[in-house]
Structures are given as C-alpha cells and as structure tokens.
Design a protein around this motif. Sequence first.
Motif, short mmCIF file in Angstrom:
data_model
loop_
_atom_site.label_atom_id
_atom_site.label_comp_id
_atom_site.label_asym_id
_atom_site.label_seq_id
_atom_site.Cartn_x
_atom_site.Cartn_y
_atom_site.Cartn_z
N LEU A 1 128.62 -29.91 53.74
CA LEU A 1 129.93 -28.89 53.27
C LEU A 1 129.90 -28.94 51.74
N ASP A 2 130.32 -27.92 51.04
CA ASP A 2 130.54 -27.86 49.55
C ASP A 2 132.08 -28.59 49.35
N LEU A 3 131.95 -29.48 48.46
CA LEU A 3 133.02 -30.19 48.00
C LEU A 3 134.14 -29.30 47.45
N ASP A 4 135.29 -29.26 48.21
CA ASP A 4 136.36 -28.40 47.57
C ASP A 4 137.78 -28.87 48.40
N ARG A 5 138.62 -28.10 48.20
CA ARG A 5 139.88 -28.52 48.85
C ARG A 5 139.79 -28.66 50.34
N PRO A 6 140.23 -29.68 51.05
CA PRO A 6 140.00 -29.85 52.49
C PRO A 6 140.11 -28.56 53.49
N SER A 7 141.12 -27.57 53.25
CA SER A 7 141.32 -26.58 53.94
C SER A 7 140.10 -25.60 53.98
N THR A 8 139.46 -25.43 52.65
CA THR A 8 138.26 -24.75 52.30
C THR A 8 137.13 -25.11 52.87
N MET A 9 136.90 -26.49 53.02
CA MET A 9 135.81 -27.17 53.73
C MET A 9 136.06 -27.09 55.18
N LEU A 10 137.19 -27.20 55.79
CA LEU A 10 137.36 -27.05 57.15
C LEU A 10 136.94 -25.69 57.82
N ASN B 1 141.00 -39.27 49.37
CA ASN B 1 139.56 -39.07 49.28
C ASN B 1 139.25 -38.19 50.57
N ALA B 2 140.17 -37.04 50.97
CA ALA B 2 140.01 -36.55 51.86
C ALA B 2 138.60 -35.56 52.00
N SER B 3 138.31 -35.00 50.70
CA SER B 3 137.50 -34.15 50.59
C SER B 3 136.05 -34.78 50.92
N GLU B 4 135.84 -35.72 50.18
CA GLU B 4 134.53 -36.74 50.18
C GLU B 4 134.42 -37.23 51.70
N LEU B 5 135.61 -37.52 52.42
CA LEU B 5 135.45 -38.12 53.83
C LEU B 5 135.20 -37.01 54.69
N LEU B 6 135.73 -35.78 54.65
CA LEU B 6 135.32 -34.76 55.42
C LEU B 6 133.74 -34.50 55.42
#
Length: 287
Positions: free
Chosen positions: A255-264, A238-243
């Motif tokens: 943050l726009d929900l996406d893959r974690p690296s893009t969100m970071l 659940n990494a993206s939602e938690l970020l």
Amino acid sequence: MDYVGRFAPSPTGPLHFGSLITALASYCEAKSNQGQWLVRIEDTDIPRIYPDSEQHILRCIDAFEFVPDGDILFQKDRLEIYEDVLVQLKAQHDIYACQCTRKMLGSNAIYAGTCRDLNLDFANQAIRLKVNDEPICFDDPLQSRQCSNLAEDLGDFVLKRRDGIISYQLAVVVDDYLQGVTNVVRGADLLDNTARQIWLGHCLGYPELNYLHLPLAMNADGRKLSKQNFAQALDPDNASELLSQAAQALNQPPLDLDRPSTMLAQAVAQWQRERIPQSTILSQIYQ
C-alpha cells in the motif's frame, strides 16, 4: 444473497496488531464483494471488560478511517434478546439446566451430560445446549474442510453461565442472524467455535454462514497476539504505517502511505484473498 461481513472485537483489552489484521481482511473481503461491513462490540462478559478498552476500539476505528455500514452494535444492550432466544430453545427442548460446577467437572474436557435428564429448575443454574452425535462440517477457503462431532469432542455446551452471563456462542449466533451477516472473517483461534455456532444456528433455524479463518499473528514467545498475552495496543497516531504492515502480513500488494481512507480504498481495489497464507499462524514475529 448480498454479502454482509462484520468486525466484532471484544473489549477485554485494547485492540492490537492481530485485531487490525482481522479488521482489514474482513473489510476488504466485504468491500471487494460490493458488500456491507458492520462493527459489533462483543461485551456480554461484563466482568471481563477492560477499563477504557471500548473507547480504544472506537478511537481506532475512527483513526484508521474504517466506516461501518450502520450503527455500531453493543451486545450488553441486547441481553433481553438473548433471553428471548433461550425461551425459544427451552420450548423446543433443546436446552436444560445444569448444576455442575467446575470443581465437580474437574479436568474433563468433554461434558458427559450429567444433568441432561434431571429436569432441573432453570433459575440460578447454567444452561446447556444439547448436541447430537453426528459430524458438523464446513469448508474454509484458507483452512480447508473442517469437521467436528460435538458429542465426541465437547459434549453439551453452555449458553448461559450460572452467574447469568450470556455466552459468546449464543450472542454471536443471534446477532449474526439479526444483522443479516452472511460471511464471517476472523482468526484461526476461533476455528473450534465454528461447529458449535453452526449447530446452534441449526437449532434456531438460521441460515448457515460462510467462514474464513485467518492465520494468527504471533509474538516472539510463540504465542498469538492477544490481550491476555499483553500484546501492544494499536497506536491510533500511527494508523497509516500500521495499515501498511497489516496488508503485508496478509501477503497483499504493498500500500502507498497516505491517509488511511485512501489506503483502505487501495487495499480493497487490489485485494487478493488467494494470497493470504493458508496456515493457522503467520511465520513473521509481531509485537
């Protein structure tokens, strides 16, 4: 001086949402300052290591797509380094052996220096660092100016326990120095450790670091999220939602929900430290 930050969890339990807040803030602070971000596993207290917690930490770092700027360091592999630093402090007459047990000390929060002048043999004893009767101050961007007189507030403190365990205070100061760390971002629950670490660094001739202590995520019982309070482990799936939730907790732009690296990358690009609540605790309840 180039910025070097770090995320340094202890494997006394799995990472929880409070850990993620710290990881995200330390990462964004480092990367928004064109700096490096390191990961260190603070596992010197070997009897307290929780089964599989180190594996969970490493899984989460991968799942949330944090990429450290260097190999992950494990403190349990560096015990000889800490022992060498104790030799240095002994040669400087900054430490001494202490035979006081917890039973002998009772409920006294301030160590009275009972063993300071006894010149006890160092074998099989706790090792304490001498402190001075003077204020130690630092400026925290979130928690304002902090001052502590260690002699009045704590007394000489332990760097190595009677059972041979190296203290958190010693290991963290030595490793921050050896890794070239310039900036420490961590939770406000560690505020009262900072004066000790500044003093130890001074005794060792290390440069003073910059500190930023984040407000703590609290549970419904009014206690901070922690392993001791059985905070829910982070779900790597659940990494993206938690970020997204961690950025919200830090009062950052969404943050726009996406893959974690893009969100970071987005989190770094829009990072605004001044938006973080200037408090020791967050008002919202987390699990």
